[in-house]
Design an enzyme around this catalytic site. Sequence first.
Site, PDB file in Angstrom:
ATOM      1  N   ASP A  42     -11.975  10.740   6.514  1.00 39.46           N
ATOM      2  CA  ASP A  42     -12.898  11.877   6.450  1.00 39.46           C
ATOM      3  C   ASP A  42     -12.809  12.768   7.695  1.00 39.46           C
ATOM      4  O   ASP A  42     -13.829  13.272   8.169  1.00 39.46           O
ATOM      5  CB  ASP A  42     -14.346  11.380   6.246  1.00 39.46           C
ATOM      6  CG  ASP A  42     -14.505  10.569   4.970  1.00 39.46           C
ATOM      7  OD1 ASP A  42     -13.808  10.874   3.982  1.00 39.46           O
ATOM      8  OD2 ASP A  42     -15.314   9.622   4.964  1.00 39.46           O
ATOM      9  N   HIS A  61     -17.245  14.527   0.468  1.00 42.25           N
ATOM     10  CA  HIS A  61     -17.944  13.448   1.163  1.00 42.25           C
ATOM     11  C   HIS A  61     -19.446  13.759   1.187  1.00 42.25           C
ATOM     12  O   HIS A  61     -19.834  14.888   1.481  1.00 42.25           O
ATOM     13  CB  HIS A  61     -17.407  13.317   2.598  1.00 42.25           C
ATOM     14  CG  HIS A  61     -18.050  12.188   3.331  1.00 42.25           C
ATOM     15  ND1 HIS A  61     -17.749  10.863   3.072  1.00 42.25           N
ATOM     16  CD2 HIS A  61     -19.020  12.177   4.280  1.00 42.25           C
ATOM     17  CE1 HIS A  61     -18.500  10.088   3.838  1.00 42.25           C
ATOM     18  NE2 HIS A  61     -19.273  10.862   4.584  1.00 42.25           N
ATOM     19  N   ARG A  72       0.833  -1.197   0.000  1.00 46.18           N
ATOM     20  CA  ARG A  72       0.000   0.000   0.000  1.00 46.18           C
ATOM     21  C   ARG A  72       0.877   1.260   0.000  1.00 46.18           C
ATOM     22  O   ARG A  72       0.605   2.231  -0.691  1.00 46.18           O
ATOM     23  CB  ARG A  72      -0.875  -0.064   1.256  1.00 46.18           C
ATOM     24  CG  ARG A  72      -1.969   0.922   1.271  1.00 46.18           C
ATOM     25  CD  ARG A  72      -2.971   0.640   2.383  1.00 46.18           C
ATOM     26  NE  ARG A  72      -3.819   1.800   2.476  1.00 46.18           N
ATOM     27  CZ  ARG A  72      -3.571   2.824   3.272  1.00 46.18           C
ATOM     28  NH1 ARG A  72      -2.558   2.801   4.087  1.00 46.18           N
ATOM     29  NH2 ARG A  72      -4.371   3.865   3.255  1.00 46.18           N
ATOM     30  N   ASN A  81     -10.969  16.303  -0.467  1.00 49.04           N
ATOM     31  CA  ASN A  81     -11.930  15.227  -0.699  1.00 49.04           C
ATOM     32  C   ASN A  81     -13.342  15.786  -0.606  1.00 49.04           C
ATOM     33  O   ASN A  81     -13.566  16.796   0.060  1.00 49.04           O
ATOM     34  CB  ASN A  81     -11.750  14.130   0.360  1.00 49.04           C
ATOM     35  CG  ASN A  81     -12.703  12.960   0.156  1.00 49.04           C
ATOM     36  OD1 ASN A  81     -12.919  12.509  -0.970  1.00 49.04           O
ATOM     37  ND2 ASN A  81     -13.292  12.475   1.235  1.00 49.04           N
TER      38      ASN A  81
HETATM   39  C1  GAR Z   1     -19.952  11.094  -4.514  1.00 51.75           C
HETATM   40  O1  GAR Z   1     -21.238  11.156  -3.967  1.00 51.75           O
HETATM   41  C2  GAR Z   1     -18.902  11.341  -3.462  1.00 51.75           C
HETATM   42  O2  GAR Z   1     -19.301  12.298  -2.522  1.00 51.75           O
HETATM   43  C3  GAR Z   1     -18.798   9.983  -2.843  1.00 51.75           C
HETATM   44  O3  GAR Z   1     -18.859   9.090  -3.917  1.00 51.75           O
HETATM   45  C4  GAR Z   1     -19.615   9.668  -4.958  1.00 51.75           C
HETATM   46  C5  GAR Z   1     -18.794   9.640  -6.217  1.00 51.75           C
HETATM   47  O4  GAR Z   1     -19.562  10.064  -7.305  1.00 51.75           O
HETATM   48  N1  GAR Z   1     -17.588   9.836  -2.099  1.00 51.75           N
HETATM   49  C6  GAR Z   1     -17.496   9.097  -1.006  1.00 51.75           C
HETATM   50  O5  GAR Z   1     -18.429   8.470  -0.546  1.00 51.75           O
HETATM   51  C7  GAR Z   1     -16.136   9.098  -0.365  1.00 51.75           C
HETATM   52  N2  GAR Z   1     -16.205   8.434   0.904  1.00 51.75           N
HETATM   53  P1  GAR Z   1     -18.882  10.518  -8.647  1.00 51.75           P
HETATM   54  O6  GAR Z   1     -17.931   9.388  -9.049  1.00 51.75           O
HETATM   55  O7  GAR Z   1     -20.014  10.650  -9.625  1.00 51.75           O
HETATM   56  O8  GAR Z   1     -18.154  11.814  -8.403  1.00 51.75           O
END
Ligand code: GAR
Length: 218
Positions: A147, A111, A67, A109
């Site tokens: 997060d 969330h 990783r 990021n």
């Molecule tokens: C989004 O809703 C983002 O906030 C979430 O994944 C989705 C990606 O959508 N991220 C997380 O949950 C991170 N923990 P996208 O690929 O259409 O941007």
Amino acid sequence: MGHLGIGVLASGRGSNFQSIIDAVERGYLRVTLRVLITDNPAAFAIERAKNHGIEHLVMRPKQFASREDYFERIAAEMKRREVGLVVLAGFMRIVGKPLINAFPGRIMNIHPALLPSFPGLHGQRQALDYGVKISGCTVHFVDEGMDTGPVIIQAAVPVRDDDTEDSLSARILAFEHKIYPEAIRLFSEGRLSVAGRRVVVKGEDIEGVGLTHPPAGP
Ligand code: GAR
């Protein structure tokens, strides 16, 4: 200013990536999208990169010894392209130390919940299961936790009684697409500074904050 290089990490659909591409193309963001790196060869984000002439790399963790090694190499690819800000756009992994150390205070990021509520996977489902009446989305700087980094912008949306995970996710997503470009713009203009856990924004009020439905009078 105007030449901040952005590197995007995404694992899937890439609609947040698209909102950033669109913001660049319409001149709202004066930055250069230098590379998309994905851990998923089937990510639709790759099509978006191709459609807009953005270089993409598929880097799968299993191709690397560890990783640490994986995130070391991602950091190196970003550095090679003179990336100044790493943007996680639906990147479904916890970022490893080598990348965080290579880009201190330079990783963001998004969330789909109002952090610190409902971190991790399925923030929207967690909000529904808990029964909150308001949820939303958060753009934050990335630290070593999940997060947990300093919050840059949040937007709130109502949770309706008849919401499903899909309907709530869609309502939140519309705001993700608004606040992520906004946060990147503030960063690119040098208007964000971090004091402890608080991100201080220089200049006029930001647009993303606030409830989407101001209370009606009696
Ligand atoms: C989004 O809703 C983002 O906030 C979430 O994944 C989705 C990606 O959508 N991220 C997380 O949950 C991170 N923990 P996208 O690929 O259409 O941007």
